[in-house]
Write a protein that holds these residues in place. Sequence first.
Motif, PDB file in Angstrom:
ATOM      1  N   ASP A 147       0.831  -1.201   0.000  1.00 13.80           N
ATOM      2  CA  ASP A 147       0.000   0.000   0.000  1.00 13.80           C
ATOM      3  C   ASP A 147       0.868   1.255   0.000  1.00 13.80           C
ATOM      4  N   TYR A 148       0.383   2.295  -0.691  1.00 18.99           N
ATOM      5  CA  TYR A 148       1.016   3.606  -0.591  1.00 18.99           C
ATOM      6  C   TYR A 148       0.675   4.214   0.772  1.00 18.99           C
ATOM      7  N   PRO A 149       1.600   4.973   1.348  1.00 21.40           N
ATOM      8  CA  PRO A 149       1.283   5.616   2.631  1.00 21.40           C
ATOM      9  C   PRO A 149       0.244   6.709   2.454  1.00 21.40           C
ATOM     10  N   ASP A 150      -0.541   6.917   3.491  1.00 21.15           N
ATOM     11  CA  ASP A 150      -1.516   8.006   3.520  1.00 21.15           C
ATOM     12  C   ASP A 150      -0.866   9.204   4.200  1.00 21.15           C
ATOM     13  N   VAL A 151      -0.721  10.315   3.492  1.00 21.28           N
ATOM     14  CA  VAL A 151      -0.034  11.487   4.044  1.00 21.28           C
ATOM     15  C   VAL A 151      -0.942  12.705   3.918  1.00 21.28           C
ATOM     16  N   LYS A 152      -0.964  13.512   4.970  1.00 22.93           N
ATOM     17  CA  LYS A 152      -1.799  14.719   4.967  1.00 22.93           C
ATOM     18  C   LYS A 152      -1.242  15.725   5.977  1.00 22.93           C
ATOM     19  N   VAL A 153      -1.525  16.993   5.708  1.00 21.69           N
ATOM     20  CA  VAL A 153      -1.174  18.061   6.635  1.00 21.69           C
ATOM     21  C   VAL A 153      -2.341  18.216   7.601  1.00 21.69           C
ATOM     22  N   THR A 154      -2.060  18.077   8.891  1.00 20.12           N
ATOM     23  CA  THR A 154      -3.132  18.125   9.883  1.00 20.12           C
ATOM     24  C   THR A 154      -3.302  19.510  10.491  1.00 20.12           C
ATOM     25  N   SER A 155      -2.257  20.351  10.463  1.00 18.99           N
ATOM     26  CA  SER A 155      -2.391  21.720  10.937  1.00 18.99           C
ATOM     27  C   SER A 155      -1.217  22.539  10.418  1.00 18.99           C
ATOM     28  N   GLY A 156      -1.386  23.856  10.423  1.00 18.51           N
ATOM     29  CA  GLY A 156      -0.325  24.733   9.960  1.00 18.51           C
ATOM     30  C   GLY A 156      -0.902  25.972   9.310  1.00 18.51           C
TER      31      GLY A 156
END
Length: 236
Positions: A147-156
């Motif tokens: 599986d490809y990793p799940d990546v996201k910006v959670t805050s900033g």
Amino acid sequence: MLKLTLFLVMLHALPETHSFLIHEKSNRKNWLVRTPALVRATRGSCLVIPCSYTLPKAATGHSSYNGLWKKGTEQVIAAQSRKKLPHQDFQGRTRFLGSMHKRNCTWMMWNVRDSDAGLYFFRVHIPEYRSYSWSYQPTKVQVVGADYPDVKVTSGRAGGDVLAHCSVTHSCPMNPPTLTWNHDGTTLRGSRWMDDWLWMTNSILHHRPQQNTTLELRCTVTYYGGHTLYSTVHYG
């Protein structure tokens, strides 16, 4: 050895009211085994199949218990006794992790191949009593791609600090995937049990950009066996 000890401690520490051993059946004589009905294993990586069992009262007074896992009806793939060697297709790739006296029949496989897909079942042998096979209640192993990793910006905020999260699920708690970022910063990494056979490894990155530009964050996962994949997110 340390990884094995820690994993077995985690295995025994899971609450009984939230069992990950979901596939269970008993007959009129109270032979009972609990294993996942289905496990999806990543090709080239490893998998752990959790397992526990109970015996009828008449069988519990004996001192010697032997256990083994079989694929189909012929191939022995893992056994507690070192005298029982696995089939040549599995030698050096499997290990019986549990303890028969603790009613733990968990086992592990490394370097998963496409040919490993199939049905597996547990068998117990009590020399002074009898043998019993749960061949009617197998665990089905499916071999899948990574599986490809799940990546996201959670805050900033634009031009300010960024908090990003990367995660991937797997069936290999003994040798979990590693997650790396393409930017420096403070990272927090960990793995946790999800349900049934499924585990999640995650990494949280706290990054401070050097300039106010669009930021490309890339998280790379490296599975046991060396296979790598990455996912990218843009922010700013």
